[in-house]
Design a protein around this motif. Structure first.
Motif, PDB file in Angstrom:
ATOM      1  N   LYS A 174       0.824  -1.214   0.000  1.00 35.23           N
ATOM      2  CA  LYS A 174       0.000   0.000   0.000  1.00 35.23           C
ATOM      3  C   LYS A 174       0.854   1.259   0.000  1.00 35.23           C
ATOM      4  CE  LYS A 174      -2.586  -0.834   3.509  1.00 35.23           C
ATOM      5  NZ  LYS A 174      -1.899  -2.103   3.853  1.00 35.23           N
ATOM      6  N   SER A 175       1.974   1.243   0.764  1.00 36.18           N
ATOM      7  CA  SER A 175       2.770   2.474   0.891  1.00 36.18           C
ATOM      8  C   SER A 175       3.263   2.990  -0.459  1.00 36.18           C
ATOM      9  CB  SER A 175       3.988   2.232   1.794  1.00 36.18           C
ATOM     10  OG  SER A 175       3.583   1.561   2.949  1.00 36.18           O
ATOM     11  N   ILE A 233       0.434   4.208  -2.668  1.00 35.00           N
ATOM     12  CA  ILE A 233      -0.086   5.525  -2.274  1.00 35.00           C
ATOM     13  C   ILE A 233       0.776   6.631  -2.873  1.00 35.00           C
ATOM     14  CG2 ILE A 233      -0.253   7.067  -0.258  1.00 35.00           C
ATOM     15  CD1 ILE A 233      -1.444   4.464   1.154  1.00 35.00           C
ATOM     16  N   CYS A 259      -3.994  13.381   2.062  1.00 34.21           N
ATOM     17  CA  CYS A 259      -3.774  11.949   2.353  1.00 34.21           C
ATOM     18  C   CYS A 259      -4.268  11.607   3.754  1.00 34.21           C
ATOM     19  CB  CYS A 259      -2.290  11.615   2.242  1.00 34.21           C
ATOM     20  SG  CYS A 259      -1.738  11.702   0.544  1.00 34.21           S
ATOM     21  N   THR A 260      -4.966  10.483   3.863  1.00 34.73           N
ATOM     22  CA  THR A 260      -5.458  10.052   5.180  1.00 34.73           C
ATOM     23  C   THR A 260      -4.994   8.622   5.429  1.00 34.73           C
ATOM     24  OG1 THR A 260      -7.506   9.153   4.257  1.00 34.73           O
ATOM     25  CG2 THR A 260      -7.541  11.461   4.955  1.00 34.73           C
ATOM     26  N   ARG A 261      -4.999   8.241   6.702  1.00 31.48           N
ATOM     27  CA  ARG A 261      -4.783   6.818   6.996  1.00 31.48           C
ATOM     28  C   ARG A 261      -5.815   6.380   8.025  1.00 31.48           C
ATOM     29  NH1 ARG A 261       0.360   5.631  10.993  1.00 31.48           N
ATOM     30  NH2 ARG A 261      -0.266   6.932  12.721  1.00 31.48           N
ATOM     31  N   GLU A 262      -6.176   5.102   7.946  1.00 35.04           N
ATOM     32  CA  GLU A 262      -7.163   4.560   8.892  1.00 35.04           C
ATOM     33  C   GLU A 262      -6.653   3.259   9.495  1.00 35.04           C
ATOM     34  OE1 GLU A 262     -11.297   4.602   7.939  1.00 35.04           O
ATOM     35  OE2 GLU A 262     -11.046   6.144   6.412  1.00 35.04           O
ATOM     36  N   GLY A 306      -5.654   9.656  11.478  1.00 37.43           N
ATOM     37  CA  GLY A 306      -5.827  10.780  10.566  1.00 37.43           C
ATOM     38  C   GLY A 306      -6.366  12.064  11.177  1.00 37.43           C
ATOM     39  N   ARG A 331      -6.496   4.817  17.204  1.00 35.55           N
ATOM     40  CA  ARG A 331      -5.589   3.898  16.485  1.00 35.55           C
ATOM     41  C   ARG A 331      -4.685   3.166  17.486  1.00 35.55           C
ATOM     42  NH1 ARG A 331      -2.988   3.365  11.403  1.00 35.55           N
ATOM     43  NH2 ARG A 331      -0.886   2.580  11.609  1.00 35.55           N
ATOM     44  N   ASP A 356      -5.413   5.709   2.853  1.00 32.70           N
ATOM     45  CA  ASP A 356      -4.743   4.446   3.163  1.00 32.70           C
ATOM     46  C   ASP A 356      -5.744   3.686   4.036  1.00 32.70           C
ATOM     47  OD1 ASP A 356      -3.230   2.395   4.237  1.00 32.70           O
ATOM     48  OD2 ASP A 356      -1.504   3.659   4.709  1.00 32.70           O
ATOM     49  N   ARG A 357      -6.552   2.849   3.413  1.00 33.29           N
ATOM     50  CA  ARG A 357      -7.649   2.082   4.024  1.00 33.29           C
ATOM     51  C   ARG A 357      -8.879   2.955   4.279  1.00 33.29           C
ATOM     52  NH1 ARG A 357      -6.114  -2.897   5.384  1.00 33.29           N
ATOM     53  NH2 ARG A 357      -3.970  -3.329   5.978  1.00 33.29           N
TER      54      ARG A 357
END
Ligand code: Z5A
Length: 210
Positions: free
Chosen positions: A20-21, A24, A41-44, A47, A55, A101-102
């Protein structure tokens, strides 16, 4: 999802070690070239400041107070609700593209498929997100054994990464099953070399009617 501007929400999904990295950064470069602006850009999970605290609760094991599956699921949706309300929707409304990211598909796959909590996931998903969903999800499909081998090379595994292989097998089966019935989800074979994976992702992006 209806919006008055042309902003898009693109999400990268996949099991651990799917790549994924690097996907992205590839998609981020595409968005910058296509729109002339950097993607948000977000991550789950995570974020936002609060969602990052959730998290930590999900990823770090508490030996004397193990997180139960239902609490894990609710924490993931609490974090997602914060992120959607305070980051994703405002960014899309202002015309920015968002690169995630997810997102929700991870909960359907890991908590719904992996943990066997699909009824709970569906109820909470509907209650928190309604019909809000990505315009495009790129699901990087990998055999869990290969993915976990790649992930293990990065160092110590977190609470979820330590699950047994059959948990990831169920999650993968759910990713694929949902992708099969949703034409906003594209499946990319992430077992290929990185160059081949990136070629397929670029071809997919170029084939879209943005
Ligand atoms: N989770 C959940 O259960 N439910 C939810 O709703 C959500 C999440 C949103 C988040 O962890 C955890 O939460 C995740 C799912 C769960 N846990 N698990 N298990 P995270 O955010 O810390 O981590 P992640 O999202 O799983 O992974 P990551 O580190 O961000 O990325 P990745 O895709 O797993 O891996 P990578 O860093 O891109 O690549 C791994 C290595 O493989 C790296 O050294 C690469 O150079 C190598 N690689 C990548 N592609 C290739 C190819 N094609 N060939 C060879 N080597 C490669």
């Amino acid at each position: 999802m209806s919006r008055t501007n042309n902003s898009k929400f693109i999400v990268i999904e996949g099991l651990e070690g799917a790549g994924k990295s690097s996907a992205i950064s590839l998609v981020g470069d595409f968005i910058e070239k296509h729109t002339g602006r950097l993607a948000v850009c977000t991550r789950e999970p995570g974020g936002t400041p609060l969602a990052e605290k959730m998290r930590d609760l999900v990823k770090i094991a508490e030996e004397n107070d193990p997180l139960c599956d239902e609490a894990e699921c609710l924490l993931l949706y609490a974090a997602r609700a914060q992120l959607v309300a305070n980051v994703i929707k405002p960014a899309l409304a202002s015309g920015d593209w968002v690169l995630g990211d997810r997102h929700n598909l991870s909960s359907l796959a890991y908590q719904g498929g992996g943990r066997g909590l699909m009824p709970l996931v569906k109820v909470v998903s509907q209650a928190t997100l309604g019909d809000f969903k990505p315009d495009l999800t790129i699901y990087l499909d990998i055999d869990p054994e290969l993915g976990l081998k790649r992930a293990a090379n990065r160092g110590e595994l977190d609470r979820i990464e330590k699950q047994a292989l059959d948990f990831f097998e169920r999650a993968r089966a759910t990713f694929l099953e949902i992708a099969d019935s949703d034409d906003t989800i594209a499946v990319i074979d992430a077992g290929q070399t990185m160059a081949e994976v990136h070629k397929d992702i670029l071809a997919l992006l170029q084939s879209q009617e943005w």
